[in-house]
Design a protein around this motif. Sequence first.
Motif, PDB file in Angstrom:
ATOM      1  N   ARG A  52      25.644  45.816  32.220  1.00  0.00           N
ATOM      2  CA  ARG A  52      26.658  44.849  32.610  1.00  0.00           C
ATOM      3  C   ARG A  52      27.923  45.544  33.087  1.00  0.00           C
ATOM      4  O   ARG A  52      28.144  46.717  32.822  1.00  0.00           O
ATOM      5  N   ALA A  53      28.755  44.788  33.767  1.00  0.00           N
ATOM      6  CA  ALA A  53      30.033  45.312  34.271  1.00  0.00           C
ATOM      7  C   ALA A  53      31.178  44.579  33.582  1.00  0.00           C
ATOM      8  O   ALA A  53      31.191  43.345  33.518  1.00  0.00           O
ATOM      9  N   PHE A  54      32.129  45.336  33.080  1.00  0.00           N
ATOM     10  CA  PHE A  54      33.303  44.749  32.446  1.00  0.00           C
ATOM     11  C   PHE A  54      34.268  44.231  33.495  1.00  0.00           C
ATOM     12  O   PHE A  54      34.541  44.905  34.480  1.00  0.00           O
ATOM     13  N   TYR A  55      34.807  43.007  33.287  1.00  0.00           N
ATOM     14  CA  TYR A  55      35.806  42.527  34.226  1.00  0.00           C
ATOM     15  C   TYR A  55      37.024  41.913  33.565  1.00  0.00           C
ATOM     16  O   TYR A  55      38.066  41.755  34.216  1.00  0.00           O
ATOM     17  N   ARG A  56      36.946  41.560  32.298  1.00  0.00           N
ATOM     18  CA  ARG A  56      38.130  41.114  31.574  1.00  0.00           C
ATOM     19  C   ARG A  56      37.823  41.118  30.087  1.00  0.00           C
ATOM     20  O   ARG A  56      36.660  41.130  29.683  1.00  0.00           O
ATOM     21  N   ALA A  57      38.882  41.111  29.270  1.00  0.00           N
ATOM     22  CA  ALA A  57      38.729  41.065  27.818  1.00  0.00           C
ATOM     23  C   ALA A  57      38.959  39.648  27.330  1.00  0.00           C
ATOM     24  O   ALA A  57      39.876  38.955  27.786  1.00  0.00           O
ATOM     25  N   ASP A  58      38.150  39.209  26.402  1.00  0.00           N
ATOM     26  CA  ASP A  58      38.277  37.871  25.826  1.00  0.00           C
ATOM     27  C   ASP A  58      39.264  37.933  24.660  1.00  0.00           C
ATOM     28  O   ASP A  58      38.881  38.087  23.503  1.00  0.00           O
ATOM     29  N   ILE A  59      40.545  37.849  24.998  1.00  0.00           N
ATOM     30  CA  ILE A  59      41.599  37.939  23.991  1.00  0.00           C
ATOM     31  C   ILE A  59      42.617  36.818  24.183  1.00  0.00           C
ATOM     32  O   ILE A  59      42.688  36.197  25.249  1.00  0.00           O
ATOM     33  N   GLU A  60      43.391  36.578  23.153  1.00  0.00           N
ATOM     34  CA  GLU A  60      44.457  35.574  23.231  1.00  0.00           C
ATOM     35  C   GLU A  60      45.805  36.205  23.539  1.00  0.00           C
ATOM     36  O   GLU A  60      46.682  35.551  24.119  1.00  0.00           O
ATOM     37  N   GLU A  61      45.976  37.481  23.160  1.00  0.00           N
ATOM     38  CA  GLU A  61      47.239  38.160  23.424  1.00  0.00           C
ATOM     39  C   GLU A  61      47.451  38.311  24.930  1.00  0.00           C
ATOM     40  O   GLU A  61      46.516  38.585  25.667  1.00  0.00           O
ATOM     41  N   LYS A  62      48.683  38.148  25.340  1.00  0.00           N
ATOM     42  CA  LYS A  62      48.996  38.258  26.763  1.00  0.00           C
ATOM     43  C   LYS A  62      49.091  39.733  27.170  1.00  0.00           C
ATOM     44  O   LYS A  62      50.176  40.293  27.350  1.00  0.00           O
ATOM     45  N   LYS A  63      47.926  40.341  27.315  1.00  0.00           N
ATOM     46  CA  LYS A  63      47.838  41.732  27.725  1.00  0.00           C
ATOM     47  C   LYS A  63      46.932  41.830  28.952  1.00  0.00           C
ATOM     48  O   LYS A  63      45.892  41.163  29.017  1.00  0.00           O
ATOM     49  N   VAL A  64      47.338  42.656  29.907  1.00  0.00           N
ATOM     50  CA  VAL A  64      46.558  42.842  31.130  1.00  0.00           C
ATOM     51  C   VAL A  64      46.556  44.327  31.492  1.00  0.00           C
ATOM     52  O   VAL A  64      47.420  45.087  31.066  1.00  0.00           O
TER      53      VAL A  64
END
Length: 253
Positions: A47-59
């Motif tokens: 698989r390819a990572f494209y985003r993190a499933d988090i609630e914190e506003k981090k990018v």
Amino acid sequence: MSKKIWIISHKHLKIGILTVIACCILLFSLLVSPSFLTVFSSKEEPRAFYRADIEEKKVALTFNISWGEERALPIVDILRDKEVEATFFISGAWAERHPEIVEKIVENGHTLGNHGFQHKKYTDMEEEEIIRDLHLSHKKIKDVTEQDVTYFRPPFGELNKEVLSIVERFGYSTIHWSVEGNDWNNPGKEQIITSITEKIQPGDVILLHASDSAKQTGDSLPSLIDRIREKGYEFVSLEELITQAETEVKEIK
């Protein structure tokens, strides 16, 4: 007491020597190749990572580079002034042509990733071609930085299951993205900014370009960083984004 005398034929001796040499080559290749585990792959499918499933506003902010020498360093200067750590996915051919720029990127604390050697679509290549390209680009980047980079982003973002499987076997983690400014198309400063800020979510991987063809990225970057921070977001490294939470993946066909 009789003595046992062991007689080894020339043929058997030759086979034994060749076996030892083969084992040594295999061991060496394992030691020098990137050898970390991909945290977002599964036993069933790569698989390819494209985003993190988090609630914190981090990018995480990422850039692709495959051509030119004028745009990258001004972008590095802006990131330094804004205190933002980014990941630069660079082609092996570009790293070979511009080692001083690559060194400057590393000196400023940014992470490097592999973006192929000549920026050709892996989905159009045979397996042997992909492997050669990965080895060559990895080597060229390491020649400049003495680093074994561990992240890979496919040229043009083109992926399929076969490509992902090969890249994973090589030892890389494949990184895609979840939001972009289409800056490669030079749509205008404001359009680049709004394309990202109107869609941004916690855990996003932002894609921008630092090649010379992306003429408006540098002008857009300071305001883009400010507006993202005004929305309450924090810029973190790609590694932090990946490791601090479960990840979301794209289904690749």
